[in-house]
Design a protein around this motif. Structure first.
Motif, PDB file in Angstrom:
ATOM      1  N   SER A   1     -11.448  -7.257  -2.853  1.00 30.75           N
ATOM      2  CA  SER A   1     -10.954  -6.879  -1.535  1.00 30.75           C
ATOM      3  C   SER A   1     -11.073  -8.103  -0.641  1.00 30.75           C
TER       4      SER A   1
ATOM      5  N   ASP B   1      -3.480   2.080 -12.183  1.00 31.78           N
ATOM      6  CA  ASP B   1      -3.606   1.588 -13.547  1.00 31.78           C
ATOM      7  C   ASP B   1      -2.194   1.307 -14.060  1.00 31.78           C
TER       8      ASP B   1
ATOM      9  N   ASP C   1      -6.124  -5.943  -1.759  1.00 33.51           N
ATOM     10  CA  ASP C   1      -7.043  -5.579  -2.829  1.00 33.51           C
ATOM     11  C   ASP C   1      -6.418  -5.985  -4.155  1.00 33.51           C
TER      12      ASP C   1
ATOM     13  N   ALA D   1      -6.210  -4.671  -7.943  1.00 28.69           N
ATOM     14  CA  ALA D   1      -6.479  -3.549  -8.835  1.00 28.69           C
ATOM     15  C   ALA D   1      -6.334  -3.996 -10.282  1.00 28.69           C
ATOM     16  N   CYS D   2      -7.188  -3.435 -11.136  1.00 28.41           N
ATOM     17  CA  CYS D   2      -7.102  -3.713 -12.577  1.00 28.41           C
ATOM     18  C   CYS D   2      -7.484  -2.449 -13.337  1.00 28.41           C
TER      19      CYS D   2
ATOM     20  N   SER E   1      -2.273   6.138  -5.675  1.00 27.52           N
ATOM     21  CA  SER E   1      -3.561   5.447  -5.585  1.00 27.52           C
ATOM     22  C   SER E   1      -3.333   4.028  -5.094  1.00 27.52           C
ATOM     23  N   ASP E   2      -4.328   3.480  -4.375  1.00 27.62           N
ATOM     24  CA  ASP E   2      -4.253   2.063  -3.984  1.00 27.62           C
ATOM     25  C   ASP E   2      -4.972   1.171  -5.001  1.00 27.62           C
ATOM     26  N   LYS E   3      -5.349   1.754  -6.126  1.00 27.62           N
ATOM     27  CA  LYS E   3      -5.906   0.966  -7.244  1.00 27.62           C
ATOM     28  C   LYS E   3      -5.276   1.477  -8.545  1.00 27.62           C
TER      29      LYS E   3
ATOM     30  N   TYR F   1       0.836  -1.204   0.000  1.00 27.44           N
ATOM     31  CA  TYR F   1       0.000   0.000   0.000  1.00 27.44           C
ATOM     32  C   TYR F   1       0.871   1.255   0.000  1.00 27.44           C
TER      33      TYR F   1
ATOM     34  N   TYR G   1      -9.156   0.303 -11.331  1.00 31.06           N
ATOM     35  CA  TYR G   1     -10.331  -0.027 -10.528  1.00 31.06           C
ATOM     36  C   TYR G   1      -9.983  -1.093  -9.494  1.00 31.06           C
ATOM     37  N   GLU G   2     -10.636  -1.013  -8.346  1.00 30.99           N
ATOM     38  CA  GLU G   2     -10.532  -2.084  -7.355  1.00 30.99           C
ATOM     39  C   GLU G   2     -11.542  -3.165  -7.721  1.00 30.99           C
TER      40      GLU G   2
ATOM     41  N   TRP H   1      -1.844  -7.027  -7.024  1.00 29.60           N
ATOM     42  CA  TRP H   1      -2.321  -7.149  -5.649  1.00 29.60           C
ATOM     43  C   TRP H   1      -1.721  -6.012  -4.823  1.00 29.60           C
TER      44      TRP H   1
END
Length: 591
Positions: free
Chosen positions: A489, A292, A479, A481-482, A288-290, A279, A485-486, A433
């Motif tokens: 979780s 791209d 989480d 991410a893709c 960001s934690d999601k 994180y 987007y998350e 991840w």
């Protein structure tokens, strides 16, 4: 012959020429070619062209037909002239000459057209959703959603999971959002809640000795709407496993989700290696934690190059505790025009601007340009260039302060730069991840400690980790991410009562309150709870990505609008007075 159809509107081809057939469907469009009437007849499966001329015994009836009337026709299959073949549809080699017609359902004047790609206000589309859903794109999206769910179930069963259903009416639970409360008629003054997730129940299933659980689970959260989130309810692929560690969950879900994207991604590349990023690093590198990851830009800390420099704004800023300067590399962005564009972006985000340096070829070698370059001098500028791996034709943008204050803006700037410079690989699904989430966060105004993620997660280090600074405690939380987007979780769960009580105590929940709010789970953990963990994948969001839609309402059959209203069914609505009396409730008018 069947009362309504011998074939669907996608079945007929040249092999059927000469047959008498019966079709039923909707009038997609009508074309009058000087006495010849052509109708594109549509059903769920496809379109067939049917036609009539004045020799047809029902020509006068056919003349009255309008768009979206539901009709049944009988007729003869004929081959189209070679010059009139439509290769875009399976039935494009034939047409049906109408001998008989029955109107099954006439349509009033349409508030929106089904044929074509016209844009309509969202309020109109949602009020008349049953018409909107007849449109080709939404038919395709809903079929995709159904196929994705079917494939998920099949893939989970193949991995020895079984599907179990959990209650829809339950007790309130803090899952990070507001509950939808349901008043109890039999217990006046008390309320049930719709589950935000099956969290406690799926953990109890593990305590009950079921080794693997999954469910296509409805979840209910009273949230503010966003483009990628429904304001009321959503569905998730929910799963839980006993006797597992974090990596076991990753190894289980990756082939399921990755397989879905390979099956339904339309040939787009699907990453086979899913990086694990802390994180802390995600916030630093991507804001960001999601993130791209299709965007190759990775931000870096460059504070040392500005400390004591001639750029007074950053130099003074760095004298304050907890501040730093971060750089956003911009490969190929080395022009004053582009730098001015990004400055304007920063100002729209509420900042005075962004510092920048760009490198250009002056004929006698490379030159660093821009106000920052002049202020900090060539030696520091060159050190920054080398750290970021940039060259002629590239640029870098800079933001400073306390990371919590500028990280999200930096992340948006990174996305803007990547998109503007066409650095993003649009033909790819990039997964990562995000791990090592902090268990707790502090309110900036009050300093109060609260959970930052799932409160039922196991802290890394167990009970011992909870003896120190709560803000330093990391959880076994993760989480997926893709493409920004998350999607997933999850966590390894806290299954030991002493650790759970301590974890909640640090967030201000006393033992009595924990037992009152989570009594069922706390009690169960006293009778031999296994280590367990799991995750949940957002089905709506997965389908949104696969369908290449920017708004989640495009992949939900009957979504709410931005104000959490169902315009078609007129919900929420005022209850009847006798309903309120039964429940012992009354509405207090709002001033």
């Amino acid at each position: 012959m069947h009362a309504y159809r011998s074939h669907t509107c996608a079945d007929l081809n040249k092999s059927n020429v000469g047959e008498n057939v019966r079709l039923s469907g909707w009038v997609h469009r009508v074309r009058d070619h000087g006495g010849l009437l052509f109708i594109d007849l549509r059903d769920h499966y496809g379109i067939t062209q049917v036609m009539a001329d004045p020799d047809s015994p029902v020509f006068s009836q056919i003349e009255k037909v309008r768009s979206e009337w539901c009709i049944r026709i009988d007729g003869n299959v004929m081959a189209r002239d070679e010059s009139l073949v439509n290769p875009k549809i399976p039935t494009g080699e034939v047409e049906v000459f109408i001998r008989d017609i029955e109107v099954l359902g006439a349509a009033s004047e349409l508030p929106l057209m089904v044929f074509g790609e016209q844009e309509y206000p969202e309020e109109t589309r949602l009020k008349y959703r049953y018409l909107d859903l007849r449109r080709e794109k939404l038919q395709r999206n809903m079929k995709l959603r159904s196929d994705v769910v079917s494939s998920m179930r099949k893939r989970m069963w193949e991995r020895d999971f079984r599907e179990y259903q959990t209650p829809i009416i339950t007790a309130s639970s803090p899952e990070g959002a507001r509950d939808f409360l349901v008043p109890s008629r039999q217990h006046p003054g008390k309320f049930y809640a719709l589950p935000q997730a099956p969290q406690q129940f799926k953990q109890l299933i593990m305590v009950s000795g079921f080794d693997k659980y999954f469910q296509i689970a409805p979840c209910f959260r009273d949230e503010d709407p966003r483009a990628d989130r429904s304001p009321t309810d959503f569905y998730q692929l929910d799963l839980e496993m006993s006797f597992v560690e974090q990596q076991d969950v990753f190894d289980t879900i990756q082939p399921v989700v990755g397989g879905i994207f390979e099956e339904f991604g339309g040939g787009r590349k699907v990453d086979q290696t899913w990086e694990q990023i802390s994180y802390k690093d995600a916030a630093l590198w991507y804001g960001s934690d999601k993130p791209d990851l299709r965007n190759p830009i990775k931000m870096q800390v460059v504070s040392e190059h500005f400390a004591g420099s001639g750029f007074a704004i950053f130099a003074k800023l760095l004298e304050q505790e907890g501040t730093e300067i971060r750089a956003i590399p911009a490969p190929t962005g080395g022009s004053r025009k582009f730098c001015d564009r990004m400055n304007a972006f920063a100002q729209k985000e509420g900042l005075p601007g962004m510092g920048y340096i760009f490198w250009r070829d002056q004929g006698e070698g490379m030159e660093a340009a821009g106000p920052l370059a002049k202020n900090i001098g060539p030696e520091r500028t060159e050190a920054i260039r080398q750290q970021l791996g940039l060259g002629v034709g590239d640029a870098a943008f800079f933001l400073g302060g306390k990371p919590s204050a500028f990280e999200s803006v930096a992340g948006r700037a990174r996305n803007e730069i990547g998109a503007a410079l066409k650095l993003i690989d649009e033909d790819r699904f990039a997964f990562a991840w995000i791990v090592d989430f902090p268990m707790y966060e502090a309110d900036e105004e009050t300093g109060k400690i609260d959970f930052s993620h799932n409160p039922f997660s196991m802290p890394q280090g167990g009970l011992e980790a909870l003896q120190g600074d709560p803000l330093e405690v990391l959880g076994y939380q993760y989480d997926l991410a893709c493409n920004g987007y998350e999607l997933i979780s999850g966590a390894i769960r806290n299954h030991q009562p002493d650790i759970m009580f301590k974890a909640f105590e640090l967030a201000g929940y006393g033992k009595d309150e924990v037992e009152k709010r989570f009594g069922g789970m706390v009690n169960a953990f006293q009778y031999g709870a296994p280590p367990h963990g799991g995750c949940a994948a957002g089905i709506d969001r997965i389908v949104m990505l696969l369908a290449d839609e920017a708004n989640i309402r495009e992949v939900i059959m009957f979504p709410m609008n931005q104000r959490a209203e169902d315009l078609m069914m007129n919900a929420p609505s005022e209850p009847m007075s006798d309903q309120m009396m039964e429940l012992g409730l009354r509405v207090i008018p709002q001033d």
